[in-house]
Design an enzyme around this catalytic site. Structure first.
Site, PDB file in Angstrom:
ATOM      1  N   LYS A  96      25.228   6.439   3.262  1.00 60.35           N
ATOM      2  CA  LYS A  96      24.747   5.356   2.387  1.00 60.35           C
ATOM      3  C   LYS A  96      25.309   5.529   0.973  1.00 60.35           C
ATOM      4  O   LYS A  96      25.712   4.555   0.331  1.00 60.35           O
ATOM      5  CB  LYS A  96      23.210   5.394   2.289  1.00 60.35           C
ATOM      6  CG  LYS A  96      22.470   4.879   3.508  1.00 60.35           C
ATOM      7  CD  LYS A  96      20.963   5.069   3.277  1.00 60.35           C
ATOM      8  CE  LYS A  96      20.199   5.136   4.561  1.00 60.35           C
ATOM      9  NZ  LYS A  96      18.837   5.701   4.398  1.00 60.35           N
ATOM     10  N   THR A 102       0.832  -1.219   0.000  1.00 59.42           N
ATOM     11  CA  THR A 102       0.000   0.000   0.000  1.00 59.42           C
ATOM     12  C   THR A 102       0.862   1.263   0.000  1.00 59.42           C
ATOM     13  O   THR A 102       0.326   2.374  -0.032  1.00 59.42           O
ATOM     14  CB  THR A 102      -0.893   0.035   1.264  1.00 59.42           C
ATOM     15  OG1 THR A 102      -0.030  -0.109   2.401  1.00 59.42           O
ATOM     16  CG2 THR A 102      -1.922  -1.077   1.264  1.00 59.42           C
ATOM     17  N   GLY A 103       2.179   1.120   0.074  1.00 55.46           N
ATOM     18  CA  GLY A 103       3.069   2.285   0.181  1.00 55.46           C
ATOM     19  C   GLY A 103       3.459   2.839  -1.178  1.00 55.46           C
ATOM     20  O   GLY A 103       3.080   2.313  -2.228  1.00 55.46           O
ATOM     21  N   GLN A 113      16.546  15.822  -3.421  1.00 55.92           N
ATOM     22  CA  GLN A 113      15.707  14.630  -3.322  1.00 55.92           C
ATOM     23  C   GLN A 113      14.252  14.983  -2.989  1.00 55.92           C
ATOM     24  O   GLN A 113      13.974  15.768  -2.082  1.00 55.92           O
ATOM     25  CB  GLN A 113      16.271  13.686  -2.245  1.00 55.92           C
ATOM     26  CG  GLN A 113      17.664  13.185  -2.578  1.00 55.92           C
ATOM     27  CD  GLN A 113      18.240  12.220  -1.560  1.00 55.92           C
ATOM     28  OE1 GLN A 113      19.435  12.312  -1.252  1.00 55.92           O
ATOM     29  NE2 GLN A 113      17.460  11.299  -1.032  1.00 55.92           N
ATOM     30  N   SER A 142       8.764  12.161  -1.878  1.00 59.22           N
ATOM     31  CA  SER A 142       8.244  10.790  -1.967  1.00 59.22           C
ATOM     32  C   SER A 142       9.272   9.778  -1.477  1.00 59.22           C
ATOM     33  O   SER A 142       8.907   8.669  -1.092  1.00 59.22           O
ATOM     34  CB  SER A 142       7.825  10.458  -3.404  1.00 59.22           C
ATOM     35  OG  SER A 142       8.931  10.605  -4.266  1.00 59.22           O
ATOM     36  N   ARG A 192      16.804  17.456   0.950  1.00 56.80           N
ATOM     37  CA  ARG A 192      15.385  17.232   0.627  1.00 56.80           C
ATOM     38  C   ARG A 192      14.826  18.535   0.046  1.00 56.80           C
ATOM     39  O   ARG A 192      15.040  19.611   0.632  1.00 56.80           O
ATOM     40  CB  ARG A 192      14.632  16.846   1.897  1.00 56.80           C
ATOM     41  CG  ARG A 192      13.243  16.365   1.658  1.00 56.80           C
ATOM     42  CD  ARG A 192      13.171  14.994   1.041  1.00 56.80           C
ATOM     43  NE  ARG A 192      13.517  13.920   1.965  1.00 56.80           N
ATOM     44  CZ  ARG A 192      13.761  12.671   1.585  1.00 56.80           C
ATOM     45  NH1 ARG A 192      13.694  12.316   0.312  1.00 56.80           N
ATOM     46  NH2 ARG A 192      14.073  11.752   2.476  1.00 56.80           N
ATOM     47  N   VAL A 202       6.409   2.858  -2.657  1.00 59.10           N
ATOM     48  CA  VAL A 202       7.245   1.945  -3.440  1.00 59.10           C
ATOM     49  C   VAL A 202       6.446   0.697  -3.810  1.00 59.10           C
ATOM     50  O   VAL A 202       6.482   0.237  -4.952  1.00 59.10           O
ATOM     51  CB  VAL A 202       8.522   1.562  -2.648  1.00 59.10           C
ATOM     52  CG1 VAL A 202       9.323   0.512  -3.390  1.00 59.10           C
ATOM     53  CG2 VAL A 202       9.382   2.801  -2.394  1.00 59.10           C
ATOM     54  N   HIS A 259      14.369  12.480  -8.065  1.00 61.39           N
ATOM     55  CA  HIS A 259      15.578  12.993  -7.414  1.00 61.39           C
ATOM     56  C   HIS A 259      16.521  13.545  -8.488  1.00 61.39           C
ATOM     57  O   HIS A 259      16.655  12.942  -9.565  1.00 61.39           O
ATOM     58  CB  HIS A 259      16.336  11.879  -6.688  1.00 61.39           C
ATOM     59  CG  HIS A 259      15.658  11.334  -5.463  1.00 61.39           C
ATOM     60  ND1 HIS A 259      14.473  11.828  -4.949  1.00 61.39           N
ATOM     61  CD2 HIS A 259      16.026  10.323  -4.638  1.00 61.39           C
ATOM     62  CE1 HIS A 259      14.155  11.141  -3.863  1.00 61.39           C
ATOM     63  NE2 HIS A 259      15.072  10.225  -3.652  1.00 61.39           N
ATOM     64  N   ASN A 319      12.568   8.438  -8.418  1.00 55.98           N
ATOM     65  CA  ASN A 319      13.058   7.670  -7.258  1.00 55.98           C
ATOM     66  C   ASN A 319      12.157   6.494  -6.906  1.00 55.98           C
ATOM     67  O   ASN A 319      12.611   5.524  -6.292  1.00 55.98           O
ATOM     68  CB  ASN A 319      13.205   8.580  -6.033  1.00 55.98           C
ATOM     69  CG  ASN A 319      11.933   9.325  -5.704  1.00 55.98           C
ATOM     70  OD1 ASN A 319      11.483  10.163  -6.499  1.00 55.98           O
ATOM     71  ND2 ASN A 319      11.343   9.043  -4.563  1.00 55.98           N
ATOM     72  N   CYS A 355      17.786   4.989  -3.081  1.00 59.16           N
ATOM     73  CA  CYS A 355      17.394   5.618  -4.351  1.00 59.16           C
ATOM     74  C   CYS A 355      18.470   6.554  -4.914  1.00 59.16           C
ATOM     75  O   CYS A 355      18.766   6.541  -6.113  1.00 59.16           O
ATOM     76  CB  CYS A 355      16.083   6.377  -4.177  1.00 59.16           C
ATOM     77  SG  CYS A 355      15.942   7.223  -2.598  1.00 59.16           S
TER      78      CYS A 355
HETATM   79  N1  LIG Z   1      10.415   6.023  -1.567  1.00 57.62           N
HETATM   80  C1  LIG Z   1      11.616   5.802  -2.068  1.00 57.62           C
HETATM   81  O1  LIG Z   1      12.113   6.508  -2.966  1.00 57.62           O
HETATM   82  C2  LIG Z   1      12.423   4.661  -1.553  1.00 57.62           C
HETATM   83  C3  LIG Z   1      13.526   4.276  -2.295  1.00 57.62           C
HETATM   84  C4  LIG Z   1      14.275   3.225  -1.834  1.00 57.62           C
HETATM   85  C5  LIG Z   1      13.920   2.581  -0.671  1.00 57.62           C
HETATM   86  N2  LIG Z   1      12.820   2.976   0.035  1.00 57.62           N
HETATM   87  C6  LIG Z   1      12.503   2.271   1.270  1.00 57.62           C
HETATM   88  O2  LIG Z   1      11.311   1.501   1.103  1.00 57.62           O
HETATM   89  C7  LIG Z   1      10.592   1.478   2.331  1.00 57.62           C
HETATM   90  C8  LIG Z   1       9.168   1.957   2.123  1.00 57.62           C
HETATM   91  O3  LIG Z   1       9.156   3.239   1.541  1.00 57.62           O
HETATM   92  P1  LIG Z   1       7.808   3.904   1.018  1.00 57.62           P
HETATM   93  O4  LIG Z   1       8.244   5.188   0.430  1.00 57.62           O
HETATM   94  O5  LIG Z   1       7.016   2.957   0.152  1.00 57.62           O
HETATM   95  O6  LIG Z   1       7.009   4.144   2.401  1.00 57.62           O
HETATM   96  P2  LIG Z   1       5.432   4.377   2.649  1.00 57.62           P
HETATM   97  O7  LIG Z   1       4.802   5.019   1.452  1.00 57.62           O
HETATM   98  O8  LIG Z   1       5.332   5.047   3.945  1.00 57.62           O
HETATM   99  O9  LIG Z   1       4.833   2.890   2.748  1.00 57.62           O
HETATM  100  C9  LIG Z   1       5.168   2.020   3.810  1.00 57.62           C
HETATM  101  C10 LIG Z   1       4.572   0.646   3.569  1.00 57.62           C
HETATM  102  O10 LIG Z   1       4.988  -0.241   4.614  1.00 57.62           O
HETATM  103  C11 LIG Z   1       3.833  -0.808   5.222  1.00 57.62           C
HETATM  104  N3  LIG Z   1       4.053  -1.042   6.641  1.00 57.62           N
HETATM  105  C12 LIG Z   1       4.366  -0.133   7.598  1.00 57.62           C
HETATM  106  N4  LIG Z   1       4.455  -0.735   8.811  1.00 57.62           N
HETATM  107  C13 LIG Z   1       4.154  -2.047   8.601  1.00 57.62           C
HETATM  108  C14 LIG Z   1       4.053  -3.175   9.437  1.00 57.62           C
HETATM  109  N5  LIG Z   1       4.264  -3.102  10.754  1.00 57.62           N
HETATM  110  N6  LIG Z   1       3.727  -4.374   8.885  1.00 57.62           N
HETATM  111  C15 LIG Z   1       3.499  -4.474   7.559  1.00 57.62           C
HETATM  112  N7  LIG Z   1       3.579  -3.437   6.711  1.00 57.62           N
HETATM  113  C16 LIG Z   1       3.904  -2.240   7.217  1.00 57.62           C
HETATM  114  C17 LIG Z   1       2.745   0.228   5.012  1.00 57.62           C
HETATM  115  O11 LIG Z   1       1.489  -0.378   5.180  1.00 57.62           O
HETATM  116  P3  LIG Z   1       0.217   0.466   5.700  1.00 57.62           P
HETATM  117  O12 LIG Z   1      -0.289   1.230   4.518  1.00 57.62           O
HETATM  118  O13 LIG Z   1      -0.705  -0.608   6.165  1.00 57.62           O
HETATM  119  O14 LIG Z   1       0.695   1.347   6.817  1.00 57.62           O
HETATM  120  C18 LIG Z   1       3.053   0.645   3.583  1.00 57.62           C
HETATM  121  O15 LIG Z   1       2.573  -0.332   2.685  1.00 57.62           O
HETATM  122  C19 LIG Z   1      11.405   2.327   3.323  1.00 57.62           C
HETATM  123  O16 LIG Z   1      12.255   1.478   4.066  1.00 57.62           O
HETATM  124  C20 LIG Z   1      12.228   3.204   2.418  1.00 57.62           C
HETATM  125  O17 LIG Z   1      13.421   3.624   3.014  1.00 57.62           O
HETATM  126  C21 LIG Z   1      12.055   4.003  -0.401  1.00 57.62           C
END
Ligand SMILES: NC(=O)c1ccc[n+]([C@@H]2O[C@H](COP(=O)([O-])OP(=O)(O)OC[C@H]3O[C@@H](n4cnc5c(N)ncnc54)[C@H](OP(=O)(O)O)[C@@H]3O)[C@@H](O)[C@H]2O)c1
Length: 339
Positions: A215, A11-12, A158, A161, A236, A14, A243, A316, A131
């Site tokens: 990183k 649902t997030g 950056q 998102s 940011r 990514v 990015h 990103n 990213c």
């Molecule tokens: N965004 C980027 O550009 C990027 C790039 C590389 C890596 N990342 C990494 O990818 C990860 C997620 O990023 P995002 O941007 O997608 O974050 P996000 O939009 O906040 O989404 C977080 C996701 O994790 C789920 N989640 C949170 N707590 C949970 C739990 N206890 N059990 C199961 N699922 C859980 C959320 O579900 P709910 O909706 O149910 O809360 C949601 O699906 C982070 O570690 C981030 O550092 C992000």
């Protein structure tokens, strides 16, 4: 062959992009299951243009019988559930920072170090880099092959998102509040992000750098070459997606702009858009939804013996996260599972 695939964090920001790309690429999946927190269980997410999938809770999900799990639920959640999925025989491709520097876990950008993927068998986990690192090393690899990079100085711009869906809402709400003359509220960011830039991503390290900057250094060493000196400043900016990076590169050997441009043009995953004119370069809003790492503003850096300056832009959420993970999954299916 057809595979069973779980998308953890579906649902997030990514995770939703992962589902979109799996559908776009017609990934050979007989089943795709989005998983998230129990808060989201039962809700629906899109899978391609016309399908929706029901979200299930990660907590008690049984990964037995699943071939691949694309993880992006945050590092703390991956720390608990990725090893659980891996132990059930499912290959985990993890987007969080949790396993990236583990010597037994390959850290992979398929255009740069695809051979590292074969090392996944030790822990059944492959890590997706940060990213900002991914787009930089995709652009650096062909230049390193051409003239050996000695040192890189990078400043990033950056988008919000990269900090998750709540961070995008914060930029939107703060911008709205400013136009409405209402109080500006902060939650995810340490300072106001609307109409501002924040030189602080992730926590501070003892040497005064931030973890995001660390990183970029450590991951570049693991993926590309431990001998490249990297100095990063990560910022940011009030942009929703995409990015950008201003990159100064110092080489061991002579390199000219024409040879560098030609090498970048023929490199996988790179698109060179570089006309020295209005609109002759790529900015963040134009890269949204695109797969490429765009390189613009290629020019000599006359302040060092052999130097070039570049402007590198990418989505990103796609190449910086979801697309890279799906490419790793595609490589697994083609070269590892089929072998
Ligand atoms: N965004 C980027 O550009 C990027 C790039 C590389 C890596 N990342 C990494 O990818 C990860 C997620 O990023 P995002 O941007 O997608 O974050 P996000 O939009 O906040 O989404 C977080 C996701 O994790 C789920 N989640 C949170 N707590 C949970 C739990 N206890 N059990 C199961 N699922 C859980 C959320 O579900 P709910 O909706 O149910 O809360 C949601 O699906 C982070 O570690 C981030 O550092 C992000």
């Amino acid at each position: 062959m057809s595979y069973r695939v779980a998308v953890v964090g579906g649902t997030g920001n990514v995770g939703r992009e992962m589902l979109q790309i799996l559908a776009e690429h017609d990934f050979p999946a007989e089943e795709v299951v989005p998983l998230a927190s129990s808060r989201s269980a039962g809700s629906e997410v899109s899978f391609g243009e016309d399908k929706v999938l029901k979200v299930r809770a990660l907590d008690n999900f049984d990964f037995k019988g699943f071939d691949i799990a694309l993880f992006s639920p945050g590092a703390k959640v991956s720390a608990v559930h990725a090893p659980r999925a891996a132990a059930a025989g499912c290959v985990v491709i993890d987007n969080t920072s949790q396993f990236r520097m583990d010597p037994e876990v390959p850290l992979v950008v398929p255009e740069v170090n695809p051979d590292a993927i074969a090392g996944y068998r030790k822990r059944n986990i492959i890590a997706n880099p940060n990213c900002s690192t991914i787009q930089m090393v995709v652009a650096l690899k062909p230049l390193h092959d051409l003239a050996r990079i000695k040192r890189v100085v990078v400043a990033t711009y950056q988008s919000v998102s990269g900090a998750g869906k709540e961070a995008m809402e914060e930029l939107f709400e703060q911008t709205r509040a400013i136009y409405m003359n209402a109080p500006v509220e902060r939650q995810k960011f340490t300072k106001q992000i609307a109409f501002n830039c924040i030189p602080h991503i992730d926590v501070f390290m003892p040497d005064g750098s931030t973890k995001e900057e660390w990183k970029m250094v450590a991951e570049t060493h693991k993926i590309l070459d431990p001998d490249i000196a990297v100095s990063a400043t990560c910022v940011r900016v009030p942009v929703f997606i995409g990015h950008a990076e201003a990159v100064n590169v110092e080489f061991e050997q002579p390199i000219d702009e024409a040879a560098a441009t030609a090498a970048l043009r023929s490199a996988p995953g790179v698109s060179v858009i570089d006309h020295r004119a209005d609109e002759g370069y790529v900015t963040q809003v134009e890269c949204v939804g695109e797969d490429a790492v765009f390189v613009s503003r290629i020019r000599k850096d006359p302040t060092v013996k052999h130097g070039l300056s570049l402007w590198v832009v990418s989505d990103n959420l796609r190449k910086g996260a979801a697309l890279n993970a799906v490419q790793i999954a595609e490589h697994l299916v083609k070269h590892e599972f089929a072998a």
